[in-house]
Write a protein that holds these residues in place. Structure first.
Motif, PDB file in Angstrom:
ATOM      1  N   THR A   1      77.713 -51.256 -17.262  1.00 26.12           N
ATOM      2  CA  THR A   1      79.144 -51.196 -16.966  1.00 26.12           C
ATOM      3  C   THR A   1      79.554 -49.800 -16.528  1.00 26.12           C
ATOM      4  OG1 THR A   1      79.642 -52.981 -18.522  1.00 26.12           O
ATOM      5  CG2 THR A   1      81.448 -51.499 -17.939  1.00 26.12           C
TER       6      THR A   1
ATOM      7  N   SER B   1      72.915 -50.357 -32.292  1.00 27.16           N
ATOM      8  CA  SER B   1      73.045 -51.498 -33.206  1.00 27.16           C
ATOM      9  C   SER B   1      72.012 -52.572 -32.904  1.00 27.16           C
ATOM     10  CB  SER B   1      74.441 -52.084 -33.121  1.00 27.16           C
ATOM     11  OG  SER B   1      74.687 -52.637 -31.834  1.00 27.16           O
ATOM     12  N   LEU B   2      71.556 -52.644 -31.649  1.00 25.06           N
ATOM     13  CA  LEU B   2      70.558 -53.652 -31.273  1.00 25.06           C
ATOM     14  C   LEU B   2      69.133 -53.177 -31.497  1.00 25.06           C
ATOM     15  CD1 LEU B   2      72.146 -54.952 -27.926  1.00 25.06           C
ATOM     16  CD2 LEU B   2      72.188 -56.061 -30.172  1.00 25.06           C
ATOM     17  N   SER B   3      68.957 -51.875 -31.655  1.00 27.47           N
ATOM     18  CA  SER B   3      67.597 -51.329 -31.815  1.00 27.47           C
ATOM     19  C   SER B   3      67.105 -51.407 -33.256  1.00 27.47           C
ATOM     20  CB  SER B   3      67.577 -49.866 -31.344  1.00 27.47           C
ATOM     21  OG  SER B   3      68.447 -49.093 -32.122  1.00 27.47           O
TER      22      SER B   3
ATOM     23  N   VAL C   1      76.643 -46.953 -28.932  1.00 27.72           N
ATOM     24  CA  VAL C   1      76.756 -47.629 -30.248  1.00 27.72           C
ATOM     25  C   VAL C   1      76.160 -49.031 -30.166  1.00 27.72           C
ATOM     26  CG1 VAL C   1      78.413 -48.609 -31.874  1.00 27.72           C
ATOM     27  CG2 VAL C   1      78.748 -46.292 -31.000  1.00 27.72           C
ATOM     28  N   GLN C   2      76.419 -49.734 -29.073  1.00 24.38           N
ATOM     29  CA  GLN C   2      75.872 -51.076 -28.905  1.00 24.38           C
ATOM     30  C   GLN C   2      74.346 -51.048 -28.834  1.00 24.38           C
ATOM     31  OE1 GLN C   2      77.037 -53.041 -25.271  1.00 24.38           O
ATOM     32  NE2 GLN C   2      76.601 -55.068 -26.073  1.00 24.38           N
ATOM     33  N   TRP C   3      73.784 -50.100 -28.093  1.00 25.30           N
ATOM     34  CA  TRP C   3      72.325 -49.989 -28.010  1.00 25.30           C
ATOM     35  C   TRP C   3      71.710 -49.676 -29.362  1.00 25.30           C
ATOM     36  CZ3 TRP C   3      71.846 -46.542 -22.990  1.00 25.30           C
ATOM     37  CH2 TRP C   3      72.082 -47.349 -21.868  1.00 25.30           C
TER      38      TRP C   3
ATOM     39  N   LEU D   1      80.720 -46.264 -26.527  1.00 20.34           N
ATOM     40  CA  LEU D   1      80.624 -47.654 -26.967  1.00 20.34           C
ATOM     41  C   LEU D   1      79.297 -48.271 -26.554  1.00 20.34           C
ATOM     42  CD1 LEU D   1      84.244 -48.903 -26.146  1.00 20.34           C
ATOM     43  CD2 LEU D   1      83.296 -48.343 -28.390  1.00 20.34           C
ATOM     44  N   THR D   2      78.809 -47.899 -25.370  1.00 19.57           N
ATOM     45  CA  THR D   2      77.507 -48.408 -24.920  1.00 19.57           C
ATOM     46  C   THR D   2      76.389 -47.898 -25.803  1.00 19.57           C
ATOM     47  OG1 THR D   2      78.313 -48.454 -22.632  1.00 19.57           O
ATOM     48  CG2 THR D   2      75.932 -48.523 -22.962  1.00 19.57           C
TER      49      THR D   2
END
Length: 317
Positions: free
Chosen positions: A2, A315-317, A311-313, A308-309
């Protein structure tokens, strides 16, 4: 992806701005006119149907294409997102006009500045003096920066793929065509277009105004927002709801320390408008400050999207 799409779209527009040559939006305008001619029977439900036929198929199509391309390779999906943003965003749409007016005033070409402002805003300008030209130019720039940049950017980041950007720009155009008449004349056909756009503008308008406050004079921006925005009332631009315009203009005026609003000499009379902002009278120097405020706010939004990107990465790692 994004963040990268937004940066690339902004960079592409700086290199090759579309301006008024956006044929895609022109085709959409003709399609909206076609729908209105065939569906406007003066009822609200006809306006709902026309809005859905105008917006939903197009937004769904660009989302579907994004999904198909992403399955092939994310690079193609990124290129598609950049292309859609390039057609729906428009930083240079307002910055080029503002720069043209600023240059004309700096060279004391007042008549040229009036003509440029009239082409851009669609308002009568033949009687305006330099401070009035400066005020109206800043106001138009703030409003255009929101609808061409911040509103589109927000919904691009929120909805999947580029569907949000398409939905927002088409909704804004339909508000101008249909919703504005409902707001002024009470035409039921445009009621849904007005109410829907009011709903999707509520949060990004306030986030944009908060960005102006953070990147400018925070205390004055908040003060003007809280005490002056509501007074804007019905002195709205046809491209934005009155309440949204008041919030944006009041916060921007406070952020750069300039007075906006106030009476204007137009159509051989004085048109009263409430005062917005605190500080000095508008002059050509404040035009550059307004552009700087918008640029700083864009950078702030990009930084927030980056965080935010990340933080998202994480949280998925």
């Amino acid at each position: 992806m994004t963040l990268l799409a937004i940066i690339l779209a902004l960079a592409l527009e700086q290199i090759h701005p579309l301006g008024n040559r956006n044929r895609v939006l022109l085709v959409f305008t003709r399609y909206a006119n076609y729908l209105e001619r065939h569906l406007n029977a003066g009822r609200n439900r006809h306006g709902v149907l026309a809005w859905c036929l105008a917006v939903l198929p197009l937004a769904g199509l660009v989302w579907l294409i994004h999904g198909v391309l992403y399955k092939v390779t994310p690079v193609l999906a990124l290129i598609w997102d950049v292309a859609v943003l390039y057609l729906t965003m428009g930083f240079r749409h307002f910055s080029s006009a503002l720069t043209e007016i600023s240059l004309a005033l700096a060279e004391n070409r007042v008549v040229d500045a009036r003509l440029a402002l009239a082409r851009w805003s669609g308002q009568p300008t033949s009687e305006l003096e330099i401070n009035e030209i400066s005020r109206l130019t800043i106001e138009q720039g703030v409003i255009d920066s929101y609808r061409h940049v911040f509103g589109t950017m927000f919904w691009f980041a929120v909805l999947p793929g580029p569907a949000g950007a398409v939905m927002y720009r088409m909704s804004n155009m339909l508000y101008q065509k249909w919703g504005g008449r409902e707001e002024i004349l009470g035409e039921a056909f445009g009621r849904f277009a007005r109410r829907f756009h009011e709903a999707i503008d509520w949060l990004p308008v306030r986030l944009t105004s908060a960005s102006f406050a953070v990147m400018g004079d925070f205390e004055d921006a908040v003060f003007c927002w809280r005490s002056q925005a509501i007074a804007w009332g019905h002195y709205a631009y046809g491209i934005l709801l009155a309440s949204a315009a008041g919030i944006l203009l009041a916060s921007a005026a406070g952020a750069i320390g300039v007075k906006l609003g106030d009476p204007l000499r137009q159509d051989y009379t004085v048109k009263y408008r409430p005062e917005l902002g605190v500080g000095d009278e508008a002059d050509p120097d404040y035009l550059r400050r307004a552009v700087g405020l918008v640029w700083r706010s864009v950078v702030l939004w990009l930084a927030v999207i980056l965080l935010l990107t990340l933080v998202q990465w994480l949280s998925l790692s």
